[in-house]
Design a protein around this motif. Structure first.
Motif, mmCIF file in Angstrom:
data_model
loop_
_atom_site.group_PDB
_atom_site.id
_atom_site.type_symbol
_atom_site.label_atom_id
_atom_site.label_comp_id
_atom_site.label_asym_id
_atom_site.label_seq_id
_atom_site.Cartn_x
_atom_site.Cartn_y
_atom_site.Cartn_z
ATOM 1 N N ARG A 17 -3.113 -7.401 7.710
ATOM 2 C CA ARG A 17 -2.340 -6.523 6.826
ATOM 3 C C ARG A 17 -0.942 -6.274 7.376
ATOM 4 O O ARG A 17 0.034 -6.236 6.620
ATOM 5 C CB ARG A 17 -3.066 -5.192 6.636
ATOM 6 C CG ARG A 17 -4.315 -5.323 5.796
ATOM 7 C CD ARG A 17 -4.993 -3.999 5.623
ATOM 8 N NE ARG A 17 -4.136 -3.112 4.833
ATOM 9 C CZ ARG A 17 -4.582 -2.115 4.087
ATOM 10 N NH1 ARG A 17 -5.878 -1.882 4.038
ATOM 11 N NH2 ARG A 17 -3.768 -1.359 3.400
ATOM 12 N N ASN A 21 2.482 -7.121 5.444
ATOM 13 C CA ASN A 21 3.487 -6.097 5.192
ATOM 14 C C ASN A 21 4.837 -6.486 5.792
ATOM 15 O O ASN A 21 5.881 -6.249 5.195
ATOM 16 C CB ASN A 21 3.043 -4.750 5.760
ATOM 17 C CG ASN A 21 1.887 -4.161 4.988
ATOM 18 O OD1 ASN A 21 1.573 -4.594 3.887
ATOM 19 N ND2 ASN A 21 1.248 -3.164 5.565
ATOM 20 N N THR A 62 6.321 -2.187 -3.639
ATOM 21 C CA THR A 62 5.779 -0.868 -3.946
ATOM 22 C C THR A 62 4.380 -0.990 -4.551
ATOM 23 O O THR A 62 3.474 -0.235 -4.190
ATOM 24 C CB THR A 62 6.701 -0.120 -4.925
ATOM 25 O OG1 THR A 62 8.014 -0.109 -4.376
ATOM 26 C CG2 THR A 62 6.246 1.302 -5.138
ATOM 27 N N GLN A 63 4.200 -1.959 -5.442
ATOM 28 C CA GLN A 63 2.887 -2.164 -6.058
ATOM 29 C C GLN A 63 1.839 -2.530 -5.020
ATOM 30 O O GLN A 63 0.671 -2.170 -5.148
ATOM 31 C CB GLN A 63 2.959 -3.264 -7.106
ATOM 32 C CG GLN A 63 3.672 -2.852 -8.371
ATOM 33 C CD GLN A 63 3.882 -4.017 -9.323
ATOM 34 O OE1 GLN A 63 3.696 -5.168 -8.946
ATOM 35 N NE2 GLN A 63 4.288 -3.711 -10.544
ATOM 36 N N LYS A 64 2.254 -3.243 -3.976
ATOM 37 C CA LYS A 64 1.312 -3.664 -2.943
ATOM 38 C C LYS A 64 1.115 -2.594 -1.878
ATOM 39 O O LYS A 64 0.366 -2.783 -0.922
ATOM 40 C CB LYS A 64 1.803 -4.962 -2.310
ATOM 41 C CG LYS A 64 1.727 -6.116 -3.284
ATOM 42 C CD LYS A 64 2.281 -7.388 -2.715
ATOM 43 C CE LYS A 64 2.202 -8.489 -3.764
ATOM 44 N NZ LYS A 64 2.852 -9.722 -3.312
ATOM 45 N N GLY A 65 1.825 -1.471 -2.020
ATOM 46 C CA GLY A 65 1.621 -0.362 -1.087
ATOM 47 C C GLY A 65 2.435 -0.468 0.179
ATOM 48 O O GLY A 65 2.181 0.268 1.135
ATOM 49 N N TYR A 67 5.811 0.010 0.344
ATOM 50 C CA TYR A 67 6.767 1.112 0.275
ATOM 51 C C TYR A 67 6.200 2.237 -0.580
ATOM 52 O O TYR A 67 5.492 1.982 -1.555
ATOM 53 C CB TYR A 67 8.096 0.657 -0.359
ATOM 54 C CG TYR A 67 8.949 -0.189 0.528
ATOM 55 C CD1 TYR A 67 9.393 0.277 1.750
ATOM 56 C CD2 TYR A 67 9.340 -1.461 0.149
ATOM 57 C CE1 TYR A 67 10.190 -0.497 2.564
ATOM 58 C CE2 TYR A 67 10.131 -2.239 0.951
ATOM 59 C CZ TYR A 67 10.561 -1.751 2.166
ATOM 60 O OH TYR A 67 11.340 -2.528 2.955
ATOM 61 N N HIS A 68 6.533 3.468 -0.241
ATOM 62 C CA HIS A 68 6.222 4.615 -1.086
ATOM 63 C C HIS A 68 7.122 4.546 -2.314
ATOM 64 O O HIS A 68 8.242 4.023 -2.237
ATOM 65 C CB HIS A 68 6.486 5.905 -0.296
ATOM 66 C CG HIS A 68 6.013 7.135 -0.985
ATOM 67 N ND1 HIS A 68 6.788 7.815 -1.886
ATOM 68 C CD2 HIS A 68 4.833 7.803 -0.911
ATOM 69 C CE1 HIS A 68 6.111 8.860 -2.330
ATOM 70 N NE2 HIS A 68 4.923 8.875 -1.751
ATOM 71 N N LYS A 69 6.638 5.055 -3.434
ATOM 72 C CA LYS A 69 7.406 4.915 -4.681
ATOM 73 C C LYS A 69 8.756 5.615 -4.612
ATOM 74 O O LYS A 69 9.733 5.131 -5.193
ATOM 75 C CB LYS A 69 6.598 5.393 -5.882
ATOM 76 C CG LYS A 69 6.299 6.855 -5.906
ATOM 77 C CD LYS A 69 5.592 7.246 -7.195
ATOM 78 C CE LYS A 69 5.448 8.753 -7.245
ATOM 79 N NZ LYS A 69 5.156 9.232 -8.574
#
Length: 87
Positions: A17, A21, A62-65, A67-69
């Motif tokens: 992971r 990332n 962002t969709q993959k988590g 980055y925070h929205k």
């Protein structure tokens, strides 16, 4: 090194992971650098084209988590303002 089987698996999973990332963050940074380079060159067309690619990369991250929205929204907003100032 861990002795318990589940701990060994967690090490492998977390490493996988982290690598994923890191690759996604790298793509986002590269896209942002391309936008900034176009802004530095004062090229509105190239900057707006690079902006759309950068926004896409940020949204995917962002969709993959990765980055925070709110972080993503801040990055997009700052880039958009910078490109719009070129007018």
């Amino acid at each position: 090194m861990a002795n318990i089987k589940s701990a060994k698996k967690r090490i492998l999973v977390s490493q996988k992971r982290a690598d994923r990332n890191k690759a996604i963050r790298s793509k986002v940074k590269t896209a942002i650098k391309k936008v900034n380079a176009a802004i530095e060159a004062n090229d509105k067309a190239a900057a707006s084209e690079a902006l759309t690619k950068a926004v896409s990369a940020i949204d995917k991250a962002t969709q993959k988590g990765v980055y925070h929205k709110n972080t993503a929204a801040r990055k997009v907003s700052r880039l958009t303002v910078a490109v719009n100032k070129l007018a």
